[in-house]
Design a protein around this motif. Structure first.
Motif, PDB file in Angstrom:
ATOM      1  N   ASN A   1     -11.345  23.033  13.213  1.00  0.00           N
ATOM      2  CA  ASN A   1     -10.872  23.774  14.386  1.00  0.00           C
ATOM      3  C   ASN A   1      -9.666  23.125  15.049  1.00  0.00           C
ATOM      4  O   ASN A   1      -9.451  23.296  16.252  1.00  0.00           O
ATOM      5  N   TYR A   2      -8.867  22.409  14.280  1.00  0.00           N
ATOM      6  CA  TYR A   2      -7.747  21.660  14.858  1.00  0.00           C
ATOM      7  C   TYR A   2      -6.762  22.567  15.585  1.00  0.00           C
ATOM      8  O   TYR A   2      -6.204  22.192  16.631  1.00  0.00           O
ATOM      9  N   ALA A   3      -6.535  23.789  15.076  1.00  0.00           N
ATOM     10  CA  ALA A   3      -5.563  24.684  15.711  1.00  0.00           C
ATOM     11  C   ALA A   3      -6.053  25.124  17.088  1.00  0.00           C
ATOM     12  O   ALA A   3      -5.277  25.176  18.051  1.00  0.00           O
ATOM     13  N   PHE A   4      -7.336  25.426  17.185  1.00  0.00           N
ATOM     14  CA  PHE A   4      -7.904  25.826  18.467  1.00  0.00           C
ATOM     15  C   PHE A   4      -7.896  24.659  19.449  1.00  0.00           C
ATOM     16  O   PHE A   4      -7.612  24.827  20.645  1.00  0.00           O
ATOM     17  N   ILE A   5      -8.173  23.465  18.949  1.00  0.00           N
ATOM     18  CA  ILE A   5      -8.145  22.273  19.791  1.00  0.00           C
ATOM     19  C   ILE A   5      -6.742  22.048  20.354  1.00  0.00           C
ATOM     20  O   ILE A   5      -6.571  21.778  21.555  1.00  0.00           O
ATOM     21  N   GLU A   6      -5.738  22.171  19.512  1.00  0.00           N
ATOM     22  CA  GLU A   6      -4.354  21.995  19.969  1.00  0.00           C
ATOM     23  C   GLU A   6      -3.987  23.057  21.004  1.00  0.00           C
ATOM     24  O   GLU A   6      -3.304  22.757  21.999  1.00  0.00           O
ATOM     25  N   ASP A   7      -4.444  24.273  20.801  1.00  0.00           N
ATOM     26  CA  ASP A   7      -4.178  25.351  21.754  1.00  0.00           C
ATOM     27  C   ASP A   7      -4.847  25.062  23.096  1.00  0.00           C
ATOM     28  O   ASP A   7      -4.243  25.238  24.166  1.00  0.00           O
ATOM     29  N   LEU A   8      -6.080  24.592  23.043  1.00  0.00           N
ATOM     30  CA  LEU A   8      -6.787  24.236  24.282  1.00  0.00           C
ATOM     31  C   LEU A   8      -6.066  23.121  25.026  1.00  0.00           C
ATOM     32  O   LEU A   8      -5.861  23.201  26.250  1.00  0.00           O
TER      33      LEU A   8
ATOM     34  N   SER B   1      -0.739  22.467  30.638  1.00  0.00           N
ATOM     35  CA  SER B   1       0.043  23.365  31.487  1.00  0.00           C
ATOM     36  C   SER B   1      -0.658  23.646  32.807  1.00  0.00           C
ATOM     37  O   SER B   1      -0.005  23.913  33.824  1.00  0.00           O
ATOM     38  N   ALA B   2      -1.999  23.575  32.784  1.00  0.00           N
ATOM     39  CA  ALA B   2      -2.781  23.833  33.992  1.00  0.00           C
ATOM     40  C   ALA B   2      -3.042  22.565  34.791  1.00  0.00           C
ATOM     41  O   ALA B   2      -3.774  22.595  35.790  1.00  0.00           O
ATOM     42  N   GLY B   3      -2.465  21.443  34.354  1.00  0.00           N
ATOM     43  CA  GLY B   3      -2.647  20.189  35.070  1.00  0.00           C
ATOM     44  C   GLY B   3      -3.962  19.503  34.771  1.00  0.00           C
ATOM     45  O   GLY B   3      -4.455  18.704  35.578  1.00  0.00           O
ATOM     46  N   ILE B   4      -4.534  19.783  33.613  1.00  0.00           N
ATOM     47  CA  ILE B   4      -5.818  19.203  33.219  1.00  0.00           C
ATOM     48  C   ILE B   4      -5.607  18.191  32.102  1.00  0.00           C
ATOM     49  O   ILE B   4      -4.913  18.474  31.112  1.00  0.00           O
ATOM     50  N   SER B   5      -6.209  17.034  32.243  1.00  0.00           N
ATOM     51  CA  SER B   5      -6.250  16.066  31.158  1.00  0.00           C
ATOM     52  C   SER B   5      -7.480  16.389  30.320  1.00  0.00           C
ATOM     53  O   SER B   5      -8.617  16.254  30.786  1.00  0.00           O
ATOM     54  N   LEU B   6      -7.277  16.864  29.097  1.00  0.00           N
ATOM     55  CA  LEU B   6      -8.386  17.274  28.230  1.00  0.00           C
ATOM     56  C   LEU B   6      -8.393  16.386  26.987  1.00  0.00           C
ATOM     57  O   LEU B   6      -7.564  16.523  26.096  1.00  0.00           O
ATOM     58  N   ARG B   7      -9.362  15.489  26.934  1.00  0.00           N
ATOM     59  CA  ARG B   7      -9.443  14.529  25.834  1.00  0.00           C
ATOM     60  C   ARG B   7     -10.508  14.959  24.834  1.00  0.00           C
ATOM     61  O   ARG B   7     -11.628  15.322  25.208  1.00  0.00           O
ATOM     62  N   LEU B   8     -10.140  14.916  23.564  1.00  0.00           N
ATOM     63  CA  LEU B   8     -11.084  15.226  22.495  1.00  0.00           C
ATOM     64  C   LEU B   8     -11.967  14.017  22.213  1.00  0.00           C
ATOM     65  O   LEU B   8     -11.478  12.896  22.050  1.00  0.00           O
TER      66      LEU B   8
ATOM     67  N   MET C   1     -17.761  36.910  25.305  1.00  0.00           N
ATOM     68  CA  MET C   1     -17.973  36.952  26.750  1.00  0.00           C
ATOM     69  C   MET C   1     -17.429  35.688  27.401  1.00  0.00           C
ATOM     70  O   MET C   1     -17.700  34.568  26.948  1.00  0.00           O
ATOM     71  N   LEU C   2     -16.672  35.858  28.469  1.00  0.00           N
ATOM     72  CA  LEU C   2     -16.180  34.756  29.279  1.00  0.00           C
ATOM     73  C   LEU C   2     -16.785  34.950  30.659  1.00  0.00           C
ATOM     74  O   LEU C   2     -16.359  35.831  31.413  1.00  0.00           O
ATOM     75  N   GLY C   3     -17.796  34.160  30.988  1.00  0.00           N
ATOM     76  CA  GLY C   3     -18.592  34.472  32.164  1.00  0.00           C
ATOM     77  C   GLY C   3     -19.294  35.794  31.905  1.00  0.00           C
ATOM     78  O   GLY C   3     -19.871  36.012  30.844  1.00  0.00           O
TER      79      GLY C   3
ATOM     80  N   LEU D   1      -9.711  30.687  28.352  1.00  0.00           N
ATOM     81  CA  LEU D   1     -10.837  29.787  28.579  1.00  0.00           C
ATOM     82  C   LEU D   1     -10.472  28.694  29.577  1.00  0.00           C
ATOM     83  O   LEU D   1     -11.260  28.368  30.475  1.00  0.00           O
ATOM     84  N   ILE D   2      -9.275  28.142  29.460  1.00  0.00           N
ATOM     85  CA  ILE D   2      -8.834  27.116  30.407  1.00  0.00           C
ATOM     86  C   ILE D   2      -8.720  27.703  31.818  1.00  0.00           C
ATOM     87  O   ILE D   2      -9.134  27.084  32.808  1.00  0.00           O
ATOM     88  N   ALA D   3      -8.166  28.912  31.927  1.00  0.00           N
ATOM     89  CA  ALA D   3      -8.044  29.555  33.234  1.00  0.00           C
ATOM     90  C   ALA D   3      -9.421  29.803  33.841  1.00  0.00           C
ATOM     91  O   ALA D   3      -9.624  29.628  35.058  1.00  0.00           O
ATOM     92  N   TYR D   4     -10.372  30.185  33.010  1.00  0.00           N
ATOM     93  CA  TYR D   4     -11.746  30.397  33.485  1.00  0.00           C
ATOM     94  C   TYR D   4     -12.342  29.093  34.019  1.00  0.00           C
ATOM     95  O   TYR D   4     -12.972  29.081  35.081  1.00  0.00           O
TER      96      TYR D   4
END
Length: 263
Positions: free
Chosen positions: A15-22, A28-35, A164-166, A254-257
């Motif tokens: 799932n590397y492509a989805f991880i990179e997208d996340l 961009s949303a100001g979140i530090s997201l570490r795998l 479903m998102l929420g 998903l990030i916006a949610y």
């Protein structure tokens, strides 16, 4: 805001492509997201853990430590146990494929029948049996697995996966199997965008609200007359078919949610 994204190392590679997208949209949303993978653990003070695995005990452990886990451990537990899924939706009055835990082959009183491992996913450990001997062979060759059994329902190898998102419908796809009764996209099935009716939207929202889920897939068998029966709930749900059929980034939504939910 600081978050962690958890995968097994094997699934992280797939799932590397989805991880990179996340991670791109998180930045961009100001979140530090570490795998983090396998035995790695989130540090104290994390705002959330996006949990992309099938180990509810681990999700529960992190919840007990005070982490906001997406999805909750109870969602992960129900979605990754086909018998618990059936019991859950039955309480809601949702029409679903009749499902029973297999104790002995002689319990099966009609064929064809579908045998599935309780914790299988992605079309793995799913067998269509036309006779008692075929069912016995499956059980004998897989003694380590706990099976459920369901009547075979004619669908022309078609089902619908609703994302479903929420409690909002992110999108839906119709999947059609190719030379198999299984319709999974990862097994070579074809996919197309699917538009839900008002009643179908109401039904999937009822499930998501009762489950208190964040991001899941809900699978329905699509019968020739257009009606459907709930088959499975997926957590973590893969988004490949949604990317193929829709023109938005699942990761971005998903990030916006997550941002809106944590606010």
């Amino acid at each position: 805001m600081k978050g962690y994204l958890y995968y097994s190392s094997i699934e992280a590679k797939r799932n590397y492509a989805f991880i990179e997208d996340l991670q791109q949209h998180a930045k961009s949303a100001g979140i530090s997201l570490r795998l983090i993978v396998d035995d790695e653990r989130p540090c104290e003070g994390a705002d959330f853990v996006l949990f992309r695995d099938r180990t509810p005990a681990l999700a529960y452990k992190w919840e007990s430590m005070g982490h906001r886990v997406i999805n909750r451990s109870q969602v992960n537990e129900i979605a990754n146990d086909k018998l618990k899924t059936y019991e859950f939706v039955s309480l809601l009055g949702i029409r679903s494929v009749p499902t029973r835990k297999l104790q002995a082959i002689d319990e099966i009183d009609s064929y064809p029948v579908v045998l599935k491992s309780v914790d299988g996913y992605g079309g793995n450990n799913v067998y269509l049996c036309h006779s008692r001997q075929e069912a016995l062979d499956v059980a004998t060759q897989n003694p380590q697995l706990q099976f459920i059994y369901q009547p075979f329902i004619e669908t022309n190898a078609q089902d619908v996966r609703v994302f479903m998102l929420g409690d909002e419908v992110l999108g839906a796809v119709k999947r059609t199997g190719v030379q198999s009764f299984k319709s999974n996209f990862t097994l070579g099935g074809t996919v197309e965008k699917y538009c839900l009716s008002y009643d179908q939207v109401t039904e999937v929202q009822q499930i998501a609200r009762a489950l208190k889920s964040d991001y899941i897939g809900i699978d329905f068998l699509l019968r020739p007359d257009g009606s459907w029966l709930l088959n499975e709930i997926e957590d973590p749900v893969g988004a490949r078919s949604l990317y193929v059929t829709h023109d938005f980034s699942v990761a971005e939504k998903l990030i916006a949610y997550i941002v809106n939910t944590l606010k």
